[in-house]
Design a protein around this motif. Structure first.
Motif, PDB file in Angstrom:
ATOM      1  N   LEU A 105      -4.446  13.497 -16.709  1.00  0.00           N
ATOM      2  CA  LEU A 105      -5.362  14.233 -15.837  1.00  0.00           C
ATOM      3  C   LEU A 105      -5.490  13.545 -14.477  1.00  0.00           C
ATOM      4  CD1 LEU A 105      -7.593  16.477 -15.546  1.00  0.00           C
ATOM      5  CD2 LEU A 105      -9.196  14.753 -16.372  1.00  0.00           C
ATOM      6  N   MET A 106      -5.684  12.229 -14.488  1.00  0.00           N
ATOM      7  CA  MET A 106      -5.803  11.502 -13.224  1.00  0.00           C
ATOM      8  C   MET A 106      -4.503  11.577 -12.430  1.00  0.00           C
ATOM      9  SD  MET A 106      -8.091   8.070 -13.994  1.00  0.00           S
ATOM     10  CE  MET A 106      -6.970   7.365 -15.202  1.00  0.00           C
ATOM     11  N   GLU A 107      -3.370  11.437 -13.126  1.00  0.00           N
ATOM     12  CA  GLU A 107      -2.076  11.431 -12.452  1.00  0.00           C
ATOM     13  C   GLU A 107      -1.758  12.778 -11.804  1.00  0.00           C
ATOM     14  OE1 GLU A 107       2.355   9.740 -13.392  1.00  0.00           O
ATOM     15  OE2 GLU A 107       1.264  10.672 -15.051  1.00  0.00           O
ATOM     16  N   LYS A 108      -2.087  13.863 -12.495  1.00  0.00           N
ATOM     17  CA  LYS A 108      -1.747  15.194 -11.988  1.00  0.00           C
ATOM     18  C   LYS A 108      -2.800  15.771 -11.048  1.00  0.00           C
ATOM     19  CE  LYS A 108       1.129  16.407 -15.881  1.00  0.00           C
ATOM     20  NZ  LYS A 108       1.041  16.619 -17.291  1.00  0.00           N
ATOM     21  N   ASP A 109      -4.033  15.299 -11.167  1.00  0.00           N
ATOM     22  CA  ASP A 109      -5.126  15.905 -10.425  1.00  0.00           C
ATOM     23  C   ASP A 109      -5.673  14.970  -9.337  1.00  0.00           C
ATOM     24  OD1 ASP A 109      -6.996  18.026 -10.013  1.00  0.00           O
ATOM     25  OD2 ASP A 109      -8.490  16.873 -11.122  1.00  0.00           O
ATOM     26  N   SER A 110      -6.201  13.836  -9.734  1.00  0.00           N
ATOM     27  CA  SER A 110      -6.874  12.935  -8.786  1.00  0.00           C
ATOM     28  C   SER A 110      -5.892  12.157  -7.909  1.00  0.00           C
ATOM     29  CB  SER A 110      -7.759  11.938  -9.541  1.00  0.00           C
ATOM     30  OG  SER A 110      -8.680  12.612 -10.349  1.00  0.00           O
ATOM     31  N   ALA A 158       0.833  -1.208   0.000  1.00  0.00           N
ATOM     32  CA  ALA A 158       0.000   0.000   0.000  1.00  0.00           C
ATOM     33  C   ALA A 158       0.866   1.256   0.000  1.00  0.00           C
ATOM     34  CB  ALA A 158      -0.942  -0.004   1.203  1.00  0.00           C
ATOM     35  N   THR A 159       1.997   1.219   0.677  1.00  0.00           N
ATOM     36  CA  THR A 159       2.907   2.359   0.706  1.00  0.00           C
ATOM     37  C   THR A 159       3.518   2.587  -0.676  1.00  0.00           C
ATOM     38  OG1 THR A 159       3.396   1.918   3.030  1.00  0.00           O
ATOM     39  CG2 THR A 159       4.942   3.327   1.856  1.00  0.00           C
ATOM     40  N   ARG A 160       3.779   1.506  -1.422  1.00  0.00           N
ATOM     41  CA  ARG A 160       4.365   1.624  -2.764  1.00  0.00           C
ATOM     42  C   ARG A 160       3.439   2.352  -3.739  1.00  0.00           C
ATOM     43  NH1 ARG A 160       5.732  -3.972  -4.362  1.00  0.00           N
ATOM     44  NH2 ARG A 160       5.783  -4.550  -2.208  1.00  0.00           N
ATOM     45  N   TRP A 161       2.145   2.370  -3.462  1.00  0.00           N
ATOM     46  CA  TRP A 161       1.207   3.083  -4.346  1.00  0.00           C
ATOM     47  C   TRP A 161       1.577   4.556  -4.459  1.00  0.00           C
ATOM     48  CZ3 TRP A 161      -3.940   1.039  -1.865  1.00  0.00           C
ATOM     49  CH2 TRP A 161      -4.025  -0.348  -2.066  1.00  0.00           C
ATOM     50  N   ALA A 162       2.231   5.072  -3.431  1.00  0.00           N
ATOM     51  CA  ALA A 162       2.633   6.480  -3.453  1.00  0.00           C
ATOM     52  C   ALA A 162       3.883   6.696  -4.309  1.00  0.00           C
ATOM     53  CB  ALA A 162       2.876   6.982  -2.029  1.00  0.00           C
ATOM     54  N   ASP A 163       4.564   5.621  -4.717  1.00  0.00           N
ATOM     55  CA  ASP A 163       5.761   5.755  -5.556  1.00  0.00           C
ATOM     56  C   ASP A 163       5.432   6.324  -6.929  1.00  0.00           C
ATOM     57  OD1 ASP A 163       7.229   4.693  -3.486  1.00  0.00           O
ATOM     58  OD2 ASP A 163       7.460   2.708  -4.409  1.00  0.00           O
ATOM     59  N   SER A 164       4.353   5.830  -7.517  1.00  0.00           N
ATOM     60  CA  SER A 164       3.944   6.344  -8.827  1.00  0.00           C
ATOM     61  C   SER A 164       2.501   5.945  -9.104  1.00  0.00           C
ATOM     62  CB  SER A 164       4.856   5.830  -9.951  1.00  0.00           C
ATOM     63  OG  SER A 164       4.492   4.525 -10.342  1.00  0.00           O
ATOM     64  N   PHE A 165       1.886   6.707  -9.979  1.00  0.00           N
ATOM     65  CA  PHE A 165       0.505   6.444 -10.371  1.00  0.00           C
ATOM     66  C   PHE A 165       0.385   5.080 -11.053  1.00  0.00           C
ATOM     67  CE2 PHE A 165      -3.129   7.491 -13.390  1.00  0.00           C
ATOM     68  CZ  PHE A 165      -4.106   7.321 -12.416  1.00  0.00           C
ATOM     69  N   ASP A 166       1.369   4.730 -11.872  1.00  0.00           N
ATOM     70  CA  ASP A 166       1.320   3.448 -12.578  1.00  0.00           C
ATOM     71  C   ASP A 166       1.460   2.262 -11.626  1.00  0.00           C
ATOM     72  OD1 ASP A 166       0.785   4.488 -15.121  1.00  0.00           O
ATOM     73  OD2 ASP A 166       2.902   4.951 -15.426  1.00  0.00           O
ATOM     74  N   VAL A 167       2.207   2.423 -10.549  1.00  0.00           N
ATOM     75  CA  VAL A 167       2.292   1.367  -9.533  1.00  0.00           C
ATOM     76  C   VAL A 167       0.907   1.163  -8.917  1.00  0.00           C
ATOM     77  CG1 VAL A 167       3.228   0.773  -7.251  1.00  0.00           C
ATOM     78  CG2 VAL A 167       4.749   1.665  -9.026  1.00  0.00           C
ATOM     79  N   LEU A 168       0.234   2.248  -8.620  1.00  0.00           N
ATOM     80  CA  LEU A 168      -1.125   2.164  -8.072  1.00  0.00           C
ATOM     81  C   LEU A 168      -2.053   1.429  -9.037  1.00  0.00           C
ATOM     82  CD1 LEU A 168      -3.342   3.132  -5.979  1.00  0.00           C
ATOM     83  CD2 LEU A 168      -3.640   5.087  -7.501  1.00  0.00           C
ATOM     84  N   LEU A 194      -6.059  -0.284  -7.453  1.00  0.00           N
ATOM     85  CA  LEU A 194      -7.081   0.082  -8.429  1.00  0.00           C
ATOM     86  C   LEU A 194      -8.447   0.204  -7.747  1.00  0.00           C
ATOM     87  CD1 LEU A 194      -7.126   0.545 -11.502  1.00  0.00           C
ATOM     88  CD2 LEU A 194      -7.673  -1.870 -11.765  1.00  0.00           C
ATOM     89  N   ALA A 195      -8.763  -0.750  -6.880  1.00  0.00           N
ATOM     90  CA  ALA A 195     -10.056  -0.720  -6.172  1.00  0.00           C
ATOM     91  C   ALA A 195     -10.148   0.492  -5.240  1.00  0.00           C
ATOM     92  CB  ALA A 195     -10.258  -2.010  -5.381  1.00  0.00           C
ATOM     93  N   ALA A 196      -9.062   0.789  -4.547  1.00  0.00           N
ATOM     94  CA  ALA A 196      -9.060   1.944  -3.633  1.00  0.00           C
ATOM     95  C   ALA A 196      -9.189   3.243  -4.417  1.00  0.00           C
ATOM     96  CB  ALA A 196      -7.780   1.956  -2.793  1.00  0.00           C
ATOM     97  N   PHE A 197      -8.475   3.333  -5.528  1.00  0.00           N
ATOM     98  CA  PHE A 197      -8.536   4.544  -6.353  1.00  0.00           C
ATOM     99  C   PHE A 197      -9.932   4.712  -6.942  1.00  0.00           C
ATOM    100  CE2 PHE A 197      -7.312   6.956 -10.311  1.00  0.00           C
ATOM    101  CZ  PHE A 197      -6.998   8.136  -9.652  1.00  0.00           C
TER     102      PHE A 197
END
Length: 192
Positions: free
Chosen positions: A165-170, A62-72, A79-82
């Motif tokens: 848009l999702m990467e920079k905004d959401s 879960a911490t790795r999700w903050a590394d990059s949008f593509d990791v998330l 994906l479910a959390a996002f």
């Protein structure tokens, strides 16, 4: 591809969703969905604990999700959390479009290619589409021209714009959201 969910608020045509309704939905309906996500991800779901079949989300993952949008996006629980987060912002069409494009690129049947492309265009790209994504006029028109001879790359520019848009905004808001911070807390509590 469009699914009704308990989180949706019925709206009349061309009626904006009042902010009080958004707030009500986010605070009353989504905690149940968020709890379900936590139950699945952190493994507190009683049937999952009994069978031992469900993989649990680790704090490290879960911490790795903050590394990059593509990791998330590459992690099923990420994906479910996002998706749950985007529902609170009433912008899940962006993720659904991106996922539809990813699925579309796997199409191997020439016969299905045109019909799948048309379905995606009508649902997400066309002006007044039921789940219209926010793209600029030039991208919309390029995609419309691409529809004359659909190929696996006909949505690439539109998909790229929506991803950006999702990467920079959401995505930055997701990382600060209660959904993400609660999920991290639950994974950490499970370990202690």
């Amino acid at each position: 591809m469009h699914r009704e969910s308990a989180d949706t608020v019925p709206q009349g045509p061309n009626q904006p969703c009042p902010s009080s309704t958004k707030s009500h939905v986010a605070t009353t309906l989504l905690p149940a969905a968020r709890q379900s996500l936590f139950d699945h991800a952190v493994g507190t779901d009683p049937p999952a604990e009994r069978t031992g079949q469900r993989q649990r989300l680790s704090t490290e993952e879960a911490t790795r999700w903050a590394d990059s949008f593509d990791v998330l996006l590459s992690h099923k629980y990420g994906l479910a959390a996002f998706r749950a987060f985007l529902k609170t912002e009433f912008s899940e069409e962006n993720l659904e479009f991106w996922l539809a494009c990813e699925d579309f690129k796997k199409t191997r049947s020439a016969a299905k290619l045109a019909s799948k492309a048309q379905r995606i265009f009508e649902e997400f790209i066309d002006v007044q589409a039921p789940r219209e994504v926010n793209i600029d006029f030039q991208t919309r028109e390029l995609t419309r021209r691409n529809m004359q001879e659909p190929s696996l790359s006909c949505f690439d520019q539109a998909q790229g714009k929506v991803h950006s848009l999702m990467e920079k905004d959401s995505y930055p808001r997701f990382l600060r959201s209660k959904i993400y911070t609660d999920l991290l807390s639950q994974t950490q509590r499970r370990l202690s």
